[in-house]
Design a protein around this motif. Structure first.
Motif, PDB file in Angstrom:
ATOM      1  N   GLN A 139     -90.982  85.288 -39.203  1.00 56.87           N
ATOM      2  CA  GLN A 139     -91.389  86.634 -38.539  1.00 56.87           C
ATOM      3  C   GLN A 139     -92.000  87.559 -39.514  1.00 56.87           C
ATOM      4  O   GLN A 139     -92.058  88.801 -39.184  1.00 56.87           O
ATOM      5  N   GLY A 140     -91.800  87.338 -40.747  1.00 58.27           N
ATOM      6  CA  GLY A 140     -92.125  88.448 -41.734  1.00 58.27           C
ATOM      7  C   GLY A 140     -93.521  88.350 -42.233  1.00 58.27           C
ATOM      8  O   GLY A 140     -94.453  87.581 -42.075  1.00 58.27           O
ATOM      9  N   TYR A 141     -93.991  89.695 -42.996  1.00 56.54           N
ATOM     10  CA  TYR A 141     -95.231  89.842 -43.397  1.00 56.54           C
ATOM     11  C   TYR A 141     -95.286  90.588 -44.523  1.00 56.54           C
ATOM     12  O   TYR A 141     -94.511  91.469 -44.918  1.00 56.54           O
ATOM     13  N   ALA A 142     -96.369  90.102 -45.475  1.00 59.49           N
ATOM     14  CA  ALA A 142     -96.342  90.854 -46.780  1.00 59.49           C
ATOM     15  C   ALA A 142     -97.740  91.171 -47.132  1.00 59.49           C
ATOM     16  O   ALA A 142     -98.721  90.610 -46.539  1.00 59.49           O
ATOM     17  N   ALA A 150     -94.040  84.232 -50.060  1.00 55.22           N
ATOM     18  CA  ALA A 150     -93.892  83.387 -48.942  1.00 55.22           C
ATOM     19  C   ALA A 150     -92.871  82.374 -49.007  1.00 55.22           C
ATOM     20  O   ALA A 150     -92.232  81.890 -48.351  1.00 55.22           O
ATOM     21  N   GLU A 151     -93.212  81.720 -50.314  1.00 50.97           N
ATOM     22  CA  GLU A 151     -92.132  80.626 -50.850  1.00 50.97           C
ATOM     23  C   GLU A 151     -90.656  81.229 -51.304  1.00 50.97           C
ATOM     24  O   GLU A 151     -89.971  80.568 -50.833  1.00 50.97           O
ATOM     25  N   TRP A 152     -91.027  82.425 -51.911  1.00 50.05           N
ATOM     26  CA  TRP A 152     -89.763  82.967 -52.200  1.00 50.05           C
ATOM     27  C   TRP A 152     -88.678  83.496 -51.127  1.00 50.05           C
ATOM     28  O   TRP A 152     -87.683  83.153 -50.995  1.00 50.05           O
ATOM     29  N   LYS A 153     -89.372  84.056 -50.083  1.00 48.60           N
ATOM     30  CA  LYS A 153     -88.697  84.375 -48.984  1.00 48.60           C
ATOM     31  C   LYS A 153     -89.351  83.794 -47.603  1.00 48.60           C
ATOM     32  O   LYS A 153     -89.952  84.241 -46.946  1.00 48.60           O
ATOM     33  N   GLU A 188     -86.318  96.493 -58.728  1.00 43.63           N
ATOM     34  CA  GLU A 188     -85.353  95.339 -58.880  1.00 43.63           C
ATOM     35  C   GLU A 188     -85.748  94.260 -57.975  1.00 43.63           C
ATOM     36  O   GLU A 188     -85.746  93.029 -58.488  1.00 43.63           O
ATOM     37  N   ASN A 189     -86.447  94.494 -56.905  1.00 41.86           N
ATOM     38  CA  ASN A 189     -86.951  93.396 -56.011  1.00 41.86           C
ATOM     39  C   ASN A 189     -87.980  92.560 -56.866  1.00 41.86           C
ATOM     40  O   ASN A 189     -88.071  91.529 -56.575  1.00 41.86           O
ATOM     41  N   GLU A 229     -88.327  96.388 -46.264  1.00 41.73           N
ATOM     42  CA  GLU A 229     -87.169  95.876 -45.631  1.00 41.73           C
ATOM     43  C   GLU A 229     -87.533  94.697 -45.041  1.00 41.73           C
ATOM     44  O   GLU A 229     -88.388  94.446 -44.107  1.00 41.73           O
ATOM     45  N   TRP A 230     -86.937  93.561 -45.565  1.00 42.30           N
ATOM     46  CA  TRP A 230     -87.080  92.164 -44.785  1.00 42.30           C
ATOM     47  C   TRP A 230     -85.804  91.419 -44.888  1.00 42.30           C
ATOM     48  O   TRP A 230     -85.105  91.726 -45.638  1.00 42.30           O
ATOM     49  N   SER A 231     -85.539  90.507 -43.984  1.00 45.94           N
ATOM     50  CA  SER A 231     -84.464  89.700 -43.908  1.00 45.94           C
ATOM     51  C   SER A 231     -84.823  88.315 -43.721  1.00 45.94           C
ATOM     52  O   SER A 231     -86.070  88.034 -43.975  1.00 45.94           O
ATOM     53  N   GLU A 232     -84.029  87.605 -43.641  1.00 43.52           N
ATOM     54  CA  GLU A 232     -84.480  86.201 -43.334  1.00 43.52           C
ATOM     55  C   GLU A 232     -85.356  85.877 -42.230  1.00 43.52           C
ATOM     56  O   GLU A 232     -85.774  84.659 -41.941  1.00 43.52           O
ATOM     57  N   LYS A 233     -85.182  86.828 -41.326  1.00 44.66           N
ATOM     58  CA  LYS A 233     -86.019  86.404 -39.973  1.00 44.66           C
ATOM     59  C   LYS A 233     -87.167  87.283 -39.763  1.00 44.66           C
ATOM     60  O   LYS A 233     -88.272  86.988 -38.987  1.00 44.66           O
TER      61      LYS A 233
END
Length: 144
Positions: free
Chosen positions: A125-128, A118-121, A52-53, A82-86
């Motif tokens: 402090q997040g990493y993909a 990166a543009e979407w989320k 779904e993601n 799991e990631w949030s806005e931060k």
């Protein structure tokens, strides 16, 4: 010539076998190395959610992304993590280096996927990380 007693040889061989067996692990979940890089795609605890993601991501990129990003995100199969806005970590599973059609430049496709993510989320402090069809890391810890 001095001979080693059989008992000493057996004990030494046992110690080597035990040390070798303890160095192997039967654990299947991916763990970060010393600098936090996960070289193999982690296990997927919720496959329905990760698919779904991926669908939400592909839809967003199809509406807002560049032509290169649109072509690349068609390769995204699942997004685990799991990631949030931060903060948080996203593990992006693709069919790059496999799938129905060959990718001309696999590294460029992986880069387009992670930049689109990166543009979407947008986060501080997040990493993909992007993984190929075999679960091998192509891009790790891209800050988004």
């Amino acid at each position: 010539m001095k001979r080693t007693p059989h008992t000493t040889a057996v004990l030494a061989l046992s110690a080597v076998l035990i040390a070798g067996a303890s160095a192997c692990s039967t654990e299947s979940s991916a763990k970060p190395d010393k600098i936090g890089v996960v070289e193999k795609l982690p296990s997927d605890p919720d496959e329905a959610k990760s698919k779904e993601n991926a669908q939400e991501f592909r839809s967003w990129v199809n509406a807002h992304g560049t032509d290169q990003e649109k072509g690349a995100v068609g390769r995204v199969q699942r997004i685990i993590g799991e990631w949030s806005e931060k903060s948080g970590n996203a593990y992006i599973s693709t069919d790059i280096n496999g799938g129905k059609t060959q990718v001309e430049d696999p590294q460029a496709a992986a880069t387009a996927v992670v930049k689109a993510f990166a543009e979407w989320k947008d986060s501080d402090q997040g990493y993909a990380s992007v993984y190929d069809v075999f679960g091998n890391a192509m891009i790790t810890n891209y800050k988004f």
